[in-house]
Design an enzyme around this catalytic site. Structure first.
Site, mmCIF file in Angstrom:
data_model
loop_
_atom_site.group_PDB
_atom_site.id
_atom_site.type_symbol
_atom_site.label_atom_id
_atom_site.label_comp_id
_atom_site.label_asym_id
_atom_site.label_seq_id
_atom_site.Cartn_x
_atom_site.Cartn_y
_atom_site.Cartn_z
ATOM 1 C CD GLU A 106 26.066 14.506 15.889
ATOM 2 O OE1 GLU A 106 25.820 13.490 16.571
ATOM 3 O OE2 GLU A 106 25.582 14.694 14.747
ATOM 4 C CB CYS B 100 21.255 9.881 12.431
ATOM 5 S SG CYS B 100 19.576 10.353 11.984
ATOM 6 C CG HIS C 253 22.129 13.911 15.027
ATOM 7 N ND1 HIS C 253 22.982 14.047 13.961
ATOM 8 C CD2 HIS C 253 20.932 13.566 14.517
ATOM 9 C CE1 HIS C 253 22.317 13.794 12.844
ATOM 10 N NE2 HIS C 253 21.072 13.508 13.155
HETATM 11 N N1 GLN Z 1 18.370 10.087 6.013
HETATM 12 C C1 GLN Z 1 18.037 9.466 7.264
HETATM 13 C C2 GLN Z 1 16.663 9.900 7.750
HETATM 14 O O1 GLN Z 1 16.143 10.866 7.327
HETATM 15 C C3 GLN Z 1 19.088 9.774 8.309
HETATM 16 C C4 GLN Z 1 19.160 11.216 8.677
HETATM 17 C C5 GLN Z 1 20.386 11.547 9.453
HETATM 18 O O2 GLN Z 1 21.371 10.817 9.430
HETATM 19 N N2 GLN Z 1 20.363 12.677 10.129
HETATM 20 O O3 GLN Z 1 16.105 9.243 8.597
#
Ligand code: GLN
Length: 544
Positions: free
Chosen positions: A516, A385, A514
Site C-alpha cells: 500500500e 504483512c 506493505h
Molecule cells: N507483527 C508482525 C511482525 O512484526 C506483523 C507486522 C505488520 O503487520 N506490519 O512481523
C-alpha cells in the site's frame, strides 16, 4: 536552492494541512516545477513509529525506512517528490540531535537554549532536505503540524519566521489553513476564529500570503472572502475556499479553479509554464463514475480510527480506478469469530477478504478462521504483512495438521513456530526504529501470479515487521499445502519469504511487505490491482 512555502494550521487540528500541502505540490509539478515536501511534527516522540495507530493514524514508511507521519502518504500519492528520513522532523528528533551535540561538547561551553539552538537545528533540517544536488528543487513545501497557539509548535514557527528573514530578499510564501465554522442559527460561516488565528500568527511575526478556509459542506461566499482578506491583511486572490470534496483527489482541481498555484508562484516570484493536469483529471473522472462495484471485507481488530489504515484505503481507491470499479471496504471485527459468529455467515456477502498489518495477539484466532474461510470457499484473499503470517499459520494448522502452529509473537512456546523472529531482531530491546524497515529487493518467481501482476523479475517494496516465515516449514507447505513462494529476498546465507500464494485458488496472495505504501492514483499497486480484479470476477460470476 528552492523557494519555500510554509503551511501552518489554525483554529482546530485535523484541518487538512497535509492534503492542502500535497495538492499544492501536485499543482506546482503540473507546471513543470520540481517539488520537495517536508512535515514538521511538534510532538516529542522521535518518530511516530512508537505511537498507537488507532489514535494517531497510520505510520507511513519510506524507501529508506523512516517511520513517518501519515501526511507523507498524501505527499507520496499526490506528488513525485522523493520522501526519506529527511522529510519528517519532530521535536523529539530535534532535541535528540541537540542534546547529543551538547554531550559531545559542540556548544563550546555555552548555555543551550530553545532560541537559538533548537531553532537553528530546525532551520538546518529544512536546509538539509534539499542539500544534496540530486534533491534540489524549485519549490520546497514545509508543513508544520499542530495548530497555531499550541505551546509545542512555537519553536517551529519561530524557526520558519527566522528562515524567511534569512532568505530575504528571496521571497517565501506562508499558507495558513483554517476552519470557518458554520453556525446554523445564523445560517453563516463564521470568520472570527480565522481572524484570531491569523492575529496569533502575526504576533509571532508571520503574515500569511494565502489563507485556505475549510468550510465543511458549505461554500465560502464573496462577502466572507472580502472580510477575511481585509481583516487578515491578505489579498482577495489569497483567500481559497476549501469545502469538503470527494474523492480527495479532486481537491487540487478545486484549488486550481481558484488559482492557488498562480497566487503562490506570484508570491515566490517564479515563472512557470501552464499546467498539464490531463491525466489527473481523467483519474478523478474515473473515480467518480465507476461502472462496477466490489465489496471487500478487511478482517482485523476493531478500529475506531479511519486513518489507521490510510494507505490501504487509498490503494483500494487506486486499484478501483484501474478496474473501473468502486471498492467498498468494510472493516470486520475478527474477534467476533472467536465469540460465536462464523466467517460463513459474516463473510459470505463479500467478494474478497483482506487481512492487513497488525501487532499483538488480539483477534488473531478470528483472523485465522477468516483466512480458512477464504481459502476453502475460494474467495480472493490478500494478506499484508501480518496477513501473510496469519495465512501461513492457517495452512500449517489445517493442511499440515500442526494444530498448535503459531507465530512466536503470539505464542512464545509454540511447538511449531511457523513464523519466528528475524535473526537480527533477537536481543533487540528498544522499540523505536528497530524493526526491519524500508524497501528491500525482492526477486519474483516466473510463472507465478505475483510475477504476472508486477510484470517484473525484481521489485522493491517497503517493510515494517520483526517476524518472518520460518523456512524450516517451507518444503512441507509447498508439497502438502500447495503454497508457492513467489517472491524472496536473498541474503548471503538465507532467503526471506516476501510473497507467497496458493496454487488451487482463484486468487490468494500474501506479502511480507506493505504494497500500500507505494500505490498512487497514477500508478495503482499491482497486487491491489489484481486482487480487486479477482474480486470483480468473483462478483460477476455470482451475479450472472
Ligand atoms: N507483527 C508482525 C511482525 O512484526 C506483523 C507486522 C505488520 O503487520 N506490519 O512481523
Amino acid at each position: 536552492m528552492p523557494r519555500y512555502v510554509f503551511v501552518t494550521g489554525g483554529v482546530v487540528s485535523s484541518v487538512g494541512k497535509g492534503i492542502v500541502s500535497a495538492s499544492l505540490g501536485l499543482l506546482l509539478e503540473s507546471r513543470g516545477l520540481k517539488v520537495a515536501m517536508m512535515k514538521m511534527d511538534p510532538y516529542i516522540n522521535v518518530d511516530p513509529g512508537t505511537m498507537n495507530p488507532y489514535e494517531h493514524g497510520e505510520v507511513f514508511v519510506t524507501d529508506d525506512g523512516a517511520e513517518t507521519d501519515l501526511d507523507l502518504g498524501h505527499y507520496q500519492r499526490f506528488t513525485k517528490s522523493k520522501l526519506s528520513q529527511k522529510s519528517n522532523v519532530t521535536t523529539g528528533g530535534v532535541y535528540n540531535a541537540v542534546i547529543q551535540k551538547e554531550r559531545r561538547g559542540e556548544y563550546l561551553g555555552r548555555t543551550v537554549q530553545v532560541i537559538p539552538h533548537i531553532t537553528d537545528e530546525i532551520k538546518s533540517r529544512i536546509r538539509m532536505l534539499t542539500a544534496e544536488p540530486e534533491d534540489d528543487a524549485d519549490v520546497a513545501i514545509v508543513e508544520i503540524g499542530g495548530t497555531v497557539g499550541d505551546i509545542e509548535g512555537l519553536p517551529f514557527l519561530e524557526a520558519i519566521r527566522q528562515f524567511h528573514l534569512e532568505m530575504a530578499p528571496t521571497p517565501s510564501c506562508f499558507i495558513h489553513v483554517t476552519l470557518l465554522p458554520y453556525i446554523a442559527a445564523a445560517g453563516e460561516l463564521k470568520t472570527k476564529p480565522t481572524q484570531h488565528s491569523v492575529r496569533a500568527l502575526r504576533d509571532i511575526g508571520i503574515s500569511p500570503n494565502v489563507i485556505v478556509c475549510r468550510t465543511g459542506k458549505h461554500r465560502i461566499g464573496p462577502d466572507q472572502r472580502r472580510k477575511i482578506a481585509m481583516f487578515c491583511n491578505v489579498t482577495e486572490e489569497g483567500i481559497i475556499g476549501a469545502e469538503d470534496i470527494a474523492p480527495i483527489y479532486a481537491i487540487p482541481l478545486n484549488f486550481k479553479k481558484q488559482q492557488l498555484d498562480e497566487t503562490v508562484l506570484r508570491a515566490l516570484q517564479i515563472d512557470a509554464p501552464a499546467e498539464d493536469l490531463t491525466e489527473w483529471r481523467a483519474i478523478v473522472d474515473r473515480m467518480r463514475r465507476p461502472t462496477h462495484e466490489v465489496r471487500v471485507a478487511a478482517v482485523g481488530k476493531y478500529v475506531g480510527h479511519d486513518d489507521a489504515y490510510k494507505s490501504i484505503n487509498e490503494a483500494f481507491a487506486h486499484a478501483g480506478v484501474a478496474n473501473d470499479c468502486r471498492v467498498k471496504l468494510d472493516w470486520v471485527d475478527s474477534e467476533q469469530f472467536e465469540n460465536g459468529a462464523t466467517p460463513e455467515e459474516v463473510l459470505e456477502e463479500y467478494d474478497a477478504v483482506l487481512i492487513g498489518p497488525g501487532f499483538g495477539n488480539r483477534g488473531v484466532e478470528g483472523k485465522i478462521r477468516a483466512v480458512h474461510y477464504a481459502r476453502v470457499n475460494k474467495k480472493p484473499f490478500l494478506g499484508i504483512c501480518l496477513g501473510l503470517q496469519i495465512a501461513v499459520i492457517e495452512l500449517a494448522r489445517n493442511c499440515l495438521g500442526l494444530e498448535k502452529a503459531n507465530s512466536t509473537e503470539f505464542d512464545a512456546d509454540t511447538p511449531d513456530p511457523i513464523i519466528s523472529l528475524l535473526s537480527e531482531q533477537r536481543g533487540v530491546e528498544d522499540m523505536g526504529g528497530t524493526m526491519r524497515l524500508g524497501a528491500y529487493r525482492c526477486e519474483l518467481q516466473a510463472g507465478t501470479r505475483s510475477h504476472a501482476a508486477y510484470g517484473s523479475d525484481v521489485i522493491y517494496e517497503r517493510h515494517r515487521h520483526r517476524y518472518e516465515f520460518n523456512n524450516a516449514y517451507r518444503a512441507r507447505l509447498e508439497k502438502e499445502a500447495g503454497l508457492v513462494v513467489s517472491g524472496i529476498h536473498r541474503r548471503a546465507d538465507h532467503e526471506l519469504v516476501e510473497v507467497a500464494e496458493l496454487k488451487d485458488h482463484p486468487w490468494f496472495c500474501g506479502s511480507q511487505f506493505h504494497p500500500e505504501f507505494k500505490s498512487t492514483p497514477l500508478n495503482p499497486q499491482p497486487l491491489f490491482r489484481e486482487f480487486v480484479k479477482a474480486a470483480l470476477a468473483q462478483r460477476q460470476a455470482r451475479d450472472s
